[in-house]
Scaffold this active site. Structure first.
Site, PDB file in Angstrom:
ATOM      1  N   ASN A   1       0.858  -1.183   0.000  1.00 62.49           N
ATOM      2  CA  ASN A   1       0.000   0.000   0.000  1.00 62.49           C
ATOM      3  C   ASN A   1       0.900   1.240   0.000  1.00 62.49           C
ATOM      4  OD1 ASN A   1      -1.593   2.256   0.922  1.00 62.49           O
ATOM      5  ND2 ASN A   1      -3.129   0.810   1.640  1.00 62.49           N
TER       6      ASN A   1
ATOM      7  N   ARG B   1       4.519  18.652   0.545  1.00 61.63           N
ATOM      8  CA  ARG B   1       5.302  19.748  -0.019  1.00 61.63           C
ATOM      9  C   ARG B   1       4.862  20.152  -1.415  1.00 61.63           C
ATOM     10  NH1 ARG B   1      10.534  20.618   2.181  1.00 61.63           N
ATOM     11  NH2 ARG B   1      10.777  22.119   0.488  1.00 61.63           N
TER      12      ARG B   1
ATOM     13  N   HIS C   1      -5.618   3.550  -1.630  1.00 61.12           N
ATOM     14  CA  HIS C   1      -6.913   3.831  -1.020  1.00 61.12           C
ATOM     15  C   HIS C   1      -7.220   5.311  -1.208  1.00 61.12           C
ATOM     16  CE1 HIS C   1      -9.767   3.065   2.627  1.00 61.12           C
ATOM     17  NE2 HIS C   1     -10.236   4.015   1.840  1.00 61.12           N
TER      18      HIS C   1
ATOM     19  N   ARG D   1      -9.184   8.628  -1.025  1.00 61.82           N
ATOM     20  CA  ARG D   1     -10.277   9.122  -0.190  1.00 61.82           C
ATOM     21  C   ARG D   1     -10.885  10.374  -0.819  1.00 61.82           C
ATOM     22  NH1 ARG D   1     -10.407   6.505   4.709  1.00 61.82           N
ATOM     23  NH2 ARG D   1      -8.600   5.166   5.123  1.00 61.82           N
TER      24      ARG D   1
ATOM     25  N   GLU E   1      -8.701   0.185  -2.780  1.00 60.47           N
ATOM     26  CA  GLU E   1      -9.574   0.126  -1.618  1.00 60.47           C
ATOM     27  C   GLU E   1     -10.402   1.404  -1.541  1.00 60.47           C
ATOM     28  OE1 GLU E   1      -6.464  -2.211   1.381  1.00 60.47           O
ATOM     29  OE2 GLU E   1      -6.888  -0.070   1.658  1.00 60.47           O
TER      30      GLU E   1
ATOM     31  N   THR F   1      -8.260   6.401   9.145  1.00 62.04           N
ATOM     32  CA  THR F   1      -7.844   5.143   8.537  1.00 62.04           C
ATOM     33  C   THR F   1      -8.963   4.133   8.744  1.00 62.04           C
ATOM     34  OG1 THR F   1      -6.082   3.467   8.442  1.00 62.04           O
ATOM     35  CG2 THR F   1      -6.694   4.290  10.626  1.00 62.04           C
TER      36      THR F   1
ATOM     37  N   HIS G   1      -3.979  -4.542   7.736  1.00 62.21           N
ATOM     38  CA  HIS G   1      -4.061  -3.475   8.730  1.00 62.21           C
ATOM     39  C   HIS G   1      -3.168  -3.808   9.911  1.00 62.21           C
ATOM     40  CE1 HIS G   1      -6.092   0.380   9.424  1.00 62.21           C
ATOM     41  NE2 HIS G   1      -5.761   0.161  10.684  1.00 62.21           N
ATOM     42  N   ASP G   2      -2.133  -2.992  10.061  1.00 64.13           N
ATOM     43  CA  ASP G   2      -1.169  -3.091  11.156  1.00 64.13           C
ATOM     44  C   ASP G   2      -0.349  -4.375  11.147  1.00 64.13           C
ATOM     45  OD1 ASP G   2      -1.871  -0.603  11.943  1.00 64.13           O
ATOM     46  OD2 ASP G   2      -2.795  -1.168  13.844  1.00 64.13           O
TER      47      ASP G   2
ATOM     48  N   GLY H   1       1.008  -1.327   4.301  1.00 63.26           N
ATOM     49  CA  GLY H   1       1.488  -0.015   3.928  1.00 63.26           C
ATOM     50  C   GLY H   1       2.281   0.676   5.008  1.00 63.26           C
TER      51      GLY H   1
END
Length: 238
Positions: A7, A18, A43, A45, A70, A100, A190-191, A213
């Protein structure tokens, strides 16, 4: 062997801080594949705070492995993925302002909505995965919705792993077995990290794909991207 999808949202976050094009998201995606990743995950958003919709279109032109997008199935998101046609779309129940992903779908409550969305995406030739927790009722209902896969939301596993890994993995084994018995493919994410990934894979070796990710990109700050991907792929070995 379980595939590693990287990810790259965090790369876009750094770039956007920046302006300009440093780091180059397209080069990072290309390098991830060159270094052994079997997929690229993004993902986007609604506020485009990291991955932008144009990034998704640009990545589609260069990703040669599996492209996984996602997101919450809003009208704009669905229009994007149907125009891009990635290999896989992972549906997540995030509200627009979520920091998240922090929960899986209640597939019973959202059955009609998910069934319509899944059918719409599959009609476009896109494989569909539903982000889900370890509640077996939700997994059984996901199969009835018509999804191809479910992705287990693994933050609870990661949180409990340092304290009691046997206890942490137990509900995930039960959920994974339920998914397999329902004829569903299985993803996880996830994690997940270098610390907890191998134990997950050894206990649930039929996971098709992990999407990682935050931890992977953070590790790359110390180890370099090439070495980091190598080490994550080592953790996927039984």
């Amino acid at each position: 062997m379980t595939k590693l999808s990287v990810n790259i949202n965090k790369i876009a976050t750094i770039r956007n801080a920046r302006g300009g094009n440093i780091p180059d998201l397209i080069k990072v995606a290309t390098d991830c594949e060159l270094f052994g990743a079997e997929g690229i995950t993004v993902h986007p958003r609604p506020d485009e705070r990291h991955i932008r919709y144009q990034d998704v279109r640009d990545l589609k032109r260069i990703v040669t492995t599996e492209f996984n997008i996602e997101g919450y199935p809003s009208l704009n998101f669905l229009e994007l993925v149907k125009s891009v046609k990635p290999d896989q779309v992972t549906l997540v129940p995030d509200p627009p302002g979520a920091l998240t992903s922090n929960a899986g779908w209640d597939t019973v409550k959202h059955f009609d909505f998910l069934k319509e969305v899944v059918a719409d995406l599959k009609k476009e030739g896109i494989r569909v995965s539903i982000f889900i927790d370890t509640n077996t009722k939700n997994i059984e209902t996901a199969a009835k919705v018509g999804t191809d896969r479910v992705e287990l939301y693994t933050e609870p596993y990661a949180d409990k792993y340092p304290i009691n890994r046997e206890l942490a993995i137990k509900p995930f084994i039960e959920a994974a077995e339920c998914a397999r018995n329902c004829g569903l493919g299985l993803n996880a994410g996830h994690d997940l990290s270098l610390e907890n990934l191998n134990y997950l894979i050894k206990n649930i070796p039929w996971i098709n794909e992990v999407s990682i990710g935050h931890a992977l990109i953070s590790d790359a700050l110390y180890l370099g991207l090439k070495e980091t991907i190598k080490q994550y792929k080592e953790q996927l070995k039984l």
